[in-house]
Write a protein that holds these residues in place. Structure first.
Motif, mmCIF file in Angstrom:
data_model
loop_
_atom_site.group_PDB
_atom_site.id
_atom_site.type_symbol
_atom_site.label_atom_id
_atom_site.label_comp_id
_atom_site.label_asym_id
_atom_site.label_seq_id
_atom_site.Cartn_x
_atom_site.Cartn_y
_atom_site.Cartn_z
ATOM 1 N N LYS A 51 0.814 -1.224 0.000
ATOM 2 C CA LYS A 51 0.000 0.000 0.000
ATOM 3 C C LYS A 51 0.845 1.270 0.000
ATOM 4 C CE LYS A 51 -4.460 -1.006 2.049
ATOM 5 N NZ LYS A 51 -5.307 -0.848 3.228
ATOM 6 N N GLU A 52 1.873 1.282 0.794
ATOM 7 C CA GLU A 52 2.720 2.474 0.886
ATOM 8 C C GLU A 52 3.350 2.790 -0.470
ATOM 9 O OE1 GLU A 52 6.704 3.633 3.288
ATOM 10 O OE2 GLU A 52 5.081 2.722 4.463
ATOM 11 N N TYR A 98 2.149 1.934 -3.405
ATOM 12 C CA TYR A 98 1.086 2.390 -4.296
ATOM 13 C C TYR A 98 0.712 3.845 -3.996
ATOM 14 C CZ TYR A 98 0.408 -2.526 -5.581
ATOM 15 O OH TYR A 98 0.576 -3.801 -6.026
ATOM 16 N N SER A 99 0.737 4.216 -2.734
ATOM 17 C CA SER A 99 0.427 5.596 -2.364
ATOM 18 C C SER A 99 1.481 6.563 -2.900
ATOM 19 C CB SER A 99 0.332 5.742 -0.849
ATOM 20 O OG SER A 99 -0.781 5.026 -0.363
ATOM 21 N N LYS A 100 2.746 6.183 -2.813
ATOM 22 C CA LYS A 100 3.822 7.024 -3.347
ATOM 23 C C LYS A 100 3.678 7.164 -4.859
ATOM 24 C CE LYS A 100 7.311 5.967 0.141
ATOM 25 N NZ LYS A 100 8.588 5.276 0.400
ATOM 26 N N GLU A 110 0.844 9.518 -5.716
ATOM 27 C CA GLU A 110 1.190 10.928 -5.544
ATOM 28 C C GLU A 110 2.054 11.433 -6.697
ATOM 29 O OE1 GLU A 110 -0.029 13.088 -3.364
ATOM 30 O OE2 GLU A 110 -1.252 11.487 -2.517
ATOM 31 N N LYS A 149 -8.646 6.169 -3.446
ATOM 32 C CA LYS A 149 -7.713 6.978 -4.227
ATOM 33 C C LYS A 149 -8.423 7.606 -5.426
ATOM 34 C CE LYS A 149 -4.076 6.281 -1.754
ATOM 35 N NZ LYS A 149 -3.519 7.355 -0.955
#
Length: 183
Positions: free
Chosen positions: A36-37, A39-41, A44, A124
């Motif tokens: 998840k981390e 994918y979040s980066k 962004e 998202k």
């Protein structure tokens, strides 16, 4: 010992694991949670280039999917699983971060079994939708701003003219009918 691990233990596991598909989907959810981390980066970094594509895909979807994206619910994923899968496939085409893993897991195990990752992707996606809705509201016509939306729904806002008219009505004395005297 080798016979136990090769033959007997797998049979025992099958008996106690009622749904091996559910165990595999739980494993897929676990691996997604670990990523998840990342994918979040990635999200962004690609945010600006993805925004227009995501809004176009969102606008082309059904009302049920739009509702699920705005207010995700696990029951809705099961009820509209075909539409959810189509939406995820469209996100894969534009290389939305995490959508490929979620789409593969969803097609293998069903959307209701991988609800956590799907809801993460929808969350998202909803960030783009909220931005698009705010832009639409800013460009809305004065009639829409005063009390109705484009769909004709009332927003609950009260116009200043209505308040002034109601205040004047309250100030005017009301003529009452004469009361007959009691005998």
């Amino acid at each position: 010992m080798g016979y136990w691990q090769a033959k007997v233990l797998p049979k025992i596991k099958q008996i106690f694991e009622k749904n091996p598909k559910k165990a595999a989907s739980a494993e897929a959810c676990k691996t997604f949670d670990e990523a998840k981390e990342q994918y979040s980066k990635e999200f962004e970094e690609k945010k600006t280039e993805l925004q227009t594509k995501v809004v176009q895909i969102y606008e082309a979807t059904t009302v049920e999917i739009k509702t699920l994206v705005k207010k995700p619910k696990g029951a809705g994923l099961k009820k509209h699983s075909a539409e959810v899968q189509k939406f995820l496939d469209e996100l894969v085409k534009i290389e939305f971060p995490g959508s490929k893993a979620v789409s593969e897991a969803s097609s293998s195990f069903g959307p209701s079994n991988v609800a956590g990752p799907i809801l993460f992707v929808f969350e998202k996606v909803s960030t783009f939708i909220v931005v698009a809705d705010e832009k639409k509201e800013a460009a809305a016509s004065p009639a829409e701003v005063e009390g109705t939306t484009a769909e004709g729904e009332t927003t609950g806002e009260v116009k200043e003219k209505d308040i002034v008219v109601e205040a004047k009505k309250e100030e005017e004395p009301v003529e009452e009918a004469p009361v007959p005297p009691k005998a």
